[in-house]
Structures are given as structure tokens and as C-alpha cells.
Design an enzyme around this catalytic site. Structure first.
Site: not given
Ligand code: 23J
Ligand code: MN
Length: 263
Positions: A62, A65-66, A77, A79, A83, A212
Site C-alpha cells: 500500500f 517510500w525510499n 543547502h 551552512d 561548519h 566561510h
């Protein structure tokens, strides 16, 4: 005030006078990830991959999903200050401990598409920021500063990473410019359209990886691999970027959205 503001926001969303802009790239196996020069090559970030658990079949009749895996710094993404080594001693500096008010703020767009067209290694300068502010006003407190280059429009991962013998050739920041933003303006952080927040040639800058180094040193955050910055006004939008609450995470893939007036 606050109830009025929330009512006005709800009404604007409902009536379509505010649009929701998705600033996020799709995560899949070919999503470009940072390629560091040889001397930094001992630690590699996993590209995104997913594996099927079940899809309405004998493994799960039913449900679909993974499983997936990837490095924290994959695709669009976040940071977190932790980091970078310069940010290691701040408090509440990781994905699980950052105060959630750092995930929402006004966005301003610094548009350097013209400069980048003729120079893939363009470094955004303090002069650029000063003339931007002369035209648009001071960068507000609590802002996300978005660096538009249209780099996200590159057609292939190869063009996007633009790797040569001597490393990547993608735009970034003059250290003076990031130092000004970090020290003179009370921003949440900066966001770029490139694979990381720094230039491709940032390892050779002084200091190395200035964005950074200086931003995280000042307890500020970063967003990388953004797209659709061309759909935002220069000022007057609000950005939402909430990283996954990974315990002591240095960052995470994130769905970044902006609320912007339609006109
Ligand atoms: C690790 C080392 C150098 C860099 C980066 C990560 C990133 O750009 C990142 O995604 O934070 S430059
Ligand atoms: Mn990153």
C-alpha cells in the site's frame, strides 16, 4: 500589530498578491557537489542517492517510500556557523541548536549578473555593496543577502562546477565585502547560486575561503546552490530556510522559499 500583520499575510497569500518562489534545486544523483582541490581531497561528500524500499508492491503493497543519503552540503543547502573552524566556539551554532528566528528574514538581492558574464572568477567587492546601498538603502538587520549571478542557469553540471586544472572557476567574494557584511551589517547570512558560498578559486584567497572563514567566524549562516533569484525583487521579499534538525549538524539540504509581492 502582529495580528494585523499575520492577517494581512494570510490575505495576501489567499488573494495571490504574494507569490511563493522556490529557490531550491532538485536533489538527484547528478546534483553537483563541491569538488575540492587534490590537497583537500581526503574527505569527500556523498552525492545524493536514493534507494527504493517499496512502491505498492510485494515489499509494501500500500505504500511507496525510499531511503536516501547525501552529504550535509548537497544541492541547495544551509551552512551553519559550526561548519567552519572559525565558527566552532559559538553557542547554538549547529543545525539543531540555531535559534529558529535565523531561518526567516528579509532578503536583499545583489545582482552581479553583468560582471559575472565577462568574468567567471568575479569577486563581489565592497564598492559594489556601497553603491548598492546608495541606490537601495542600507542592508536591513536580520537580512539574508542573496548574491545573484544567474550561475544556477548553467546547462550542465560540468559548466556549473567549471573545473579546470587549477580548480573551480565560479564567482565569489572579495574578503573586504564579506568582512563588511559580517561586521558592519547585522545580517543572518549570505546565499549564492554556486555550489558553495565561496568562489571556485577561494582556496587561494587570503584568507582561504573568505566567505566561510569570515561569515561563520561572525556566527552567520550560509545558503548555497540557490536558484530563481531572478524572480525576486531587489528588496522587499522574505526568505525562509530551515535546515533539518540534525544533531550537531554542520548544515543540511534545505527547501528555500521566498515570499514576494506579485507586481
Ligand atoms: C568544505 C570545504 C570547503 C568548502 C565547503 C565545504 C563548502 O563550500 C560548503 O558547502 O560549505 S568551500
Ligand atoms: Mn556548505
Amino acid at each position: 500589530m502582529s495580528k494585523l500583520a499575520i492577517d494581512a499575510l494570510s490575505e495576501a497569500l489567499l488573494s495571490g498578491s504574494l507569490k511563493v518562489v522556490d529557490l531550491t534545486v532538485t536533489l538527484d544523483a547528478v546534483t553537483p557537489t563541491l569538488q575540492l582541490p587534490e590537497e583537500f581531497g581526503w574527505g569527500k561528500s556523498w552525492p545524493f542517492s536514493k534507494e527504493l524500499i517499496s512502491r505498492y508492491d510485494e515489499k509494501g503493497p500500500f505504500w511507496y517510500w525510499n531511503n536516501f543519503k547525501c552529504g550535509e552540503h548537497t544541492g541547495t543547502h544551509f551552512d551553519a556557523p559550526i561548519h567552519w573552524v572559525t565558527g566552532k566556539d559559538h553557542e547554538d551554532h549547529a543545525t539543531d541548536t540555531l535559534p529558529p528566528d535565523r531561518f526567516v528574514g528579509p532578503a536583499v538581492v545583489l545582482d552581479a549578473t553583468e560582471q559575472v558574464k565577462s568574468n567567471s572568477d568575479y569577486l563581489l567587492s565592497l564598492d559594489f555593496i556601497r553603491s548598492w546601498e546608495a541606490e537601495h538603502g542600507e542592508i536591513p538587520a536580520g537580512a539574508w543577502v542573496l548574491y545573484r549571478t544567474d550561475w544556477s542557469k548553467k546547462a550542465t553540471p560540468e559548466e556549473y562546477l567549471n573545473m579546470q586544472e587549477d580548480g573551480g572557476h565560479t564567482p565569489g567574494w572579495d574578503p573586504e565585502a564579506v568582512a563588511f557584511l559580517a561586521e558592519e551589517r547585522d545580517i543572518i547570512g549570505v546565499g549564492t547560486e554556486t555550489v558553495g558560498t565561496d568562489a571556485g578559486q577561494a582556496p587561494a584567497q587570503e584568507p582561504s575561503f573568505p566567505c566561510h572563514n569570515i561569515m561563520h567566524g561572525a556566527n552567520k549562516c550560509g545558503l548555497a546552490s540557490l536558484c530563481n533569484l531572478d524572480q525576486l525583487p531587489t528588496v522587499g521579499s522574505v526568505l525562509i530556510a530551515a535546515p533539518l534538525k540534525i544533531k550537531e549538524g554542520s548544515g543540511s539540504p534545505v527547501r528555500v522559499i521566498a515570499l514576494a509581492p506579485c507586481d
